[in-house]
Design a protein around this motif. Structure first.
Motif, PDB file in Angstrom:
ATOM      1  N   THR A 127       3.367   6.014  12.952  1.00 42.77           N
ATOM      2  CA  THR A 127       3.753   7.016  11.958  1.00 42.77           C
ATOM      3  C   THR A 127       2.900   6.990  10.696  1.00 42.77           C
ATOM      4  N   ARG A 186       0.901  10.419   1.147  1.00 44.63           N
ATOM      5  CA  ARG A 186       2.167  11.025   1.580  1.00 44.63           C
ATOM      6  C   ARG A 186       2.633  10.320   2.844  1.00 44.63           C
ATOM      7  N   PHE A 241       0.849  -1.203   0.000  1.00 45.12           N
ATOM      8  CA  PHE A 241       0.000   0.000   0.000  1.00 45.12           C
ATOM      9  C   PHE A 241       0.880   1.247   0.000  1.00 45.12           C
ATOM     10  N   THR A 270      -1.415   2.997   6.160  1.00 45.17           N
ATOM     11  CA  THR A 270      -0.683   1.864   5.597  1.00 45.17           C
ATOM     12  C   THR A 270      -0.754   0.663   6.538  1.00 45.17           C
ATOM     13  N   ARG A 288       8.540  -2.630  14.998  1.00 44.62           N
ATOM     14  CA  ARG A 288       8.159  -2.222  13.633  1.00 44.62           C
ATOM     15  C   ARG A 288       6.655  -1.995  13.486  1.00 44.62           C
ATOM     16  N   GLU A 339       3.574  10.175   6.578  1.00 47.25           N
ATOM     17  CA  GLU A 339       3.146  10.946   7.744  1.00 47.25           C
ATOM     18  C   GLU A 339       4.200  10.948   8.851  1.00 47.25           C
ATOM     19  N   LEU A 340       5.387  10.469   8.507  1.00 48.63           N
ATOM     20  CA  LEU A 340       6.473  10.464   9.486  1.00 48.63           C
ATOM     21  C   LEU A 340       6.797  11.905   9.878  1.00 48.63           C
ATOM     22  N   HIS A 341       6.985  12.150  11.165  1.00 55.17           N
ATOM     23  CA  HIS A 341       7.294  13.505  11.596  1.00 55.17           C
ATOM     24  C   HIS A 341       8.678  13.899  11.074  1.00 55.17           C
ATOM     25  N   PRO A 363       0.468   5.225   0.485  1.00 52.56           N
ATOM     26  CA  PRO A 363      -0.461   6.313   0.831  1.00 52.56           C
ATOM     27  C   PRO A 363      -0.142   7.594   0.060  1.00 52.56           C
ATOM     28  N   ALA A 410      10.990  15.700  12.035  1.00 56.14           N
ATOM     29  CA  ALA A 410      12.121  15.799  12.969  1.00 56.14           C
ATOM     30  C   ALA A 410      12.611  14.427  13.416  1.00 56.14           C
ATOM     31  N   LEU A 411      11.928  13.378  12.979  1.00 53.18           N
ATOM     32  CA  LEU A 411      12.293  12.031  13.414  1.00 53.18           C
ATOM     33  C   LEU A 411      13.416  11.495  12.519  1.00 53.18           C
ATOM     34  N   ARG A 456      23.988  18.127  17.239  1.00 55.88           N
ATOM     35  CA  ARG A 456      23.273  18.019  15.966  1.00 55.88           C
ATOM     36  C   ARG A 456      23.607  19.210  15.058  1.00 55.88           C
ATOM     37  N   LYS A 472      16.826  11.564  19.980  1.00 56.33           N
ATOM     38  CA  LYS A 472      16.383  11.907  18.623  1.00 56.33           C
ATOM     39  C   LYS A 472      17.429  12.765  17.911  1.00 56.33           C
ATOM     40  N   HIS A 510      16.969  13.757   3.402  1.00 58.66           N
ATOM     41  CA  HIS A 510      17.781  14.427   2.391  1.00 58.66           C
ATOM     42  C   HIS A 510      17.269  14.153   0.979  1.00 58.66           C
ATOM     43  N   ARG A 562       8.799   0.888   0.003  1.00 56.19           N
ATOM     44  CA  ARG A 562       8.317   0.334   1.276  1.00 56.19           C
ATOM     45  C   ARG A 562       7.176  -0.655   1.042  1.00 56.19           C
ATOM     46  N   LEU A 603       8.409   5.485  -0.683  1.00 56.88           N
ATOM     47  CA  LEU A 603       7.122   4.943  -0.212  1.00 56.88           C
ATOM     48  C   LEU A 603       6.726   3.721  -1.050  1.00 56.88           C
ATOM     49  N   LEU A 663      10.205  -0.780   7.295  1.00 55.93           N
ATOM     50  CA  LEU A 663       8.925  -0.733   8.033  1.00 55.93           C
ATOM     51  C   LEU A 663       7.841  -1.481   7.254  1.00 55.93           C
ATOM     52  N   GLY A 664       8.042  -1.566   5.935  1.00 57.03           N
ATOM     53  CA  GLY A 664       7.079  -2.275   5.089  1.00 57.03           C
ATOM     54  C   GLY A 664       7.072  -3.768   5.285  1.00 57.03           C
TER      55      GLY A 664
END
Lengths: 256, 289
Positions: free
Chosen positions: B175, A82, A78, B179, B168, A84-86, A80, A88-89, B280, B226, A134, A147, A144, A99-100
């Motif tokens: 997140t 976009r 699947f 999905t 995971r 949705e990961l933050h 999506p 800053a993470l 950082r 983080k 990056h 994934r 995506l 993760l997929g």
């Protein structure tokens, strides 16, 4: 796994939530190797049909035949709209794509092999260790897709994945999807608002309007009459000699 | 200084051990809080735990602690703290962006404000209540028992095992829920389990260590991790390591200068976050050059 003749068939299906019907009298057959484009204005039931496809929504009436093995969660990828990961993470492409593999039984070696394969399919080979943030917008969208591919799916569902992408990134993504369909035999369901993408890449088209779905091979379903009825504005479909189509919208004279 | 600290072990070992275990356990769960970018939820939930304790005290004054001594017991106070904490976590952890519904931020703000004010109101006429609430708000880990140490060891062990096995699916659900649902993750069940466990950990911690230490250990090590990590999975290692190391340093310093260890730990964790920010920024500068 031997491929079934039919992955999903809906016969006179009524789909909705509670007592409310979103789609009525749906007749649609998805076969392995198909490349479907689901087109239609917002709120016309595309997500509802996706839920039936994924087996998370039972029909209120009619019949839904799902090949349980082909459409099991293990074999579905699947993508999506976009990520949705933050922002800053911290994450790398490797971690993000892996993760997929949730719900898939793979040892570490197999997972790494699948990762390399998925990245190579989307043109991100050798970039596994790079910082995800990056990447450009188009590369992130391809990550995506990777994934979803890392699961080695039989069916790939993409829910408006080209939103916000520039033309070059959109084209790169669509070429990648078309190649996966043609060379890997991947069954694809691509949800979009963009009829020009369907004109260029679809093999099958489902048009959603006012609680109904009209679907079939592009030659029969993707016509001037059907598109005009679906969108409420005149959309001319012009067949090209090479078998592809182009569309011309009323008013602006633009051709795609 | 370290010898002094070691000499205090016989008298304060339960305090130090409980402090470390709370710090390590909460800092692990804090990675999920930071991953969801729901740091303020941590503050609201810790405040709701305080409301739970105040509620237990209010019940005590209402029906009489003398006739029902169990009302004044640690177990009852901890239980109400846990119940309020779990309820607050469930209420504030709803998915965002549902049309026509109040945003999670608004609900979190409501929980925080009502809990902070309500806990003072409930104990306003209780002879020891106000003092107890102020003690909890200020945080003190002095007075932890051997039982507390075992409880927090169990919490840490279960948290670490669950995150090792299921990090995971939990991360994907955290997140990218759309999905996660599409590929068969039972997001509602996982969300319930994670929220419930977070509520349990906060509810139990607040009774022993107070609001500042609990909230500080939940968010500060994860935030520092983080800024120092390249991947989320590294945060799951680095966050508890930082929590253990920095609180250890803080406990030694606090003991030497006879300062409150909980506050020293939180200030030290705050300092660690500033160092992580600087690291950082330096890394970015080096990448650019």
């Amino acid at each position: 796994m031997t491929l079934p003749e039919i992955a999903l068939r809906l016969e006179h299906a009524r789909l909705g939530y509670g007592r409310r019907a979103v789609l009525a009298d749906v007749n649609l057959t998805i076969r392995p190797g198909d490349l479907w484009f689901f087109l239609g204005p917002n709120g016309t039931g595309k997500t509802t049909l996706l839920r039936a496809l994924l087996g998370t929504l039972d029909p209120q009436e009619g019949r839904v035949y799902r090949d349980a093995e082909f459409l099991s969660h293990r074999h579905v990828g699947f993508v999506p709209q976009r990520c949705e990961l933050h922002p800053a993470l911290p994450t790398t492409i490797r971690e993000f794509v892996l993760l997929g593999t949730v719900g898939i039984r793979q040892d570490k070696r197999e997972a790494m092999h699948s990762l390399e394969w998925a990245l190579s399919q989307v043109g991100l080979d050798g970039m596994a260790a790079r910082d995800y943030w990056h990447l450009s917008g188009g590369q992130r969208q391809r990550a995506l897709v990777a994934r979803a591919l890392v699961r080695r799916p039989k069916l790939l569902i993409l829910d408006e994945p080209t939103n916000g992408l520039d033309l070059a990134a959109e084209d790169a993504l669509l070429r990648c999807i078309e190649r996966l369909n043609r060379h890997e035999g991947l069954t694809v369901v691509f949800v979009t608002h963009d009829i020009t993408l369907a004109a260029r890449y679809a093999k099958q088209v489902a048009l959603f309007r006012e609680g109904s779905v009209t679907g079939g091979p592009k030659e029969t379903a993707f016509t001037t009459e059907e598109l005009t009825r679906t969108y409420g504005v005149r959309v001319d479909v012009v067949r090209q000699p090479d078998g592809t189509s182009s569309v011309r919208m009323e008013g602006n004279g633009a051709t795609a | 200084m370290i010898q002094e600290f070691l000499d205090s072990w016989a008298l304060f070992h339960n305090t130090w051990l409980a402090g470390w275990l709370i710090a390590a356990g909460l800092s692990l769960l804090g990675v999920l809080t930071v991953a969801r970018d729901q740091i303020f939820i941590g503050a609201a939930v810790t405040q709701a735990s305080m409301l739970g304790i105040a509620f237990a005290m209010w019940i005590g004054t209402l029906i009489g602690e003398a006739a029902h001594p169990w009302i004044d017991s640690d177990a009852f106070l901890s239980a109400t703290a846990v119940v309020f904490s779990i309820l607050a976590t469930l209420v504030t952890s709803r998915p965002s962006g549902q049309p026509g519904k109040e945003s999670p931020e608004a609900v979190t703000g409501w929980v925080f404000l009502v809990s902070a004010s309500g806990s003072i109101l409930l104990v306003a006429h209780s002879p020891h209540g106000t003092e107890e609430i102020h003690r909890l708000a200020a945080s003190s880990i002095i007075g932890a028992t051997a039982g507390d140490v075992w409880i927090f060891l169990g919490l840490l062990a279960v948290t670490a095992a669950a995150l090792t096995l299921f990090h995971r699916p939990i991360l994907l659900m955290t997140t990218d829920p759309a999905t996660a649902v599409a590929i068969g993750v039972r997001t509602r069940l996982w969300s319930l389990l994670v929220s419930g466990w977070l509520g349990l950990a906060i509810g139990l911690s607040i009774r022993v260590s107070g609001l500042i230490f609990t909230f500080g250990c939940l968010v500060l090590p994860a935030l520092a991790a983080k800024n120092l990590s390249r991947e989320i999975r590294i945060m799951f290692w680095l966050s508890p390591m930082l929590a253990l190391g920095v609180t250890g340093f803080a406990f030694v310093v606090a003991h030497h200068w006879d300062l409150p260890p909980a506050q020293m730990a939180v200030v030290s964790l705050g300092g660690a976050l500033v160092i992580a920010w600087a690291a950082r920024a330096a890394r970015r500068l080096m990448q650019r050059s």
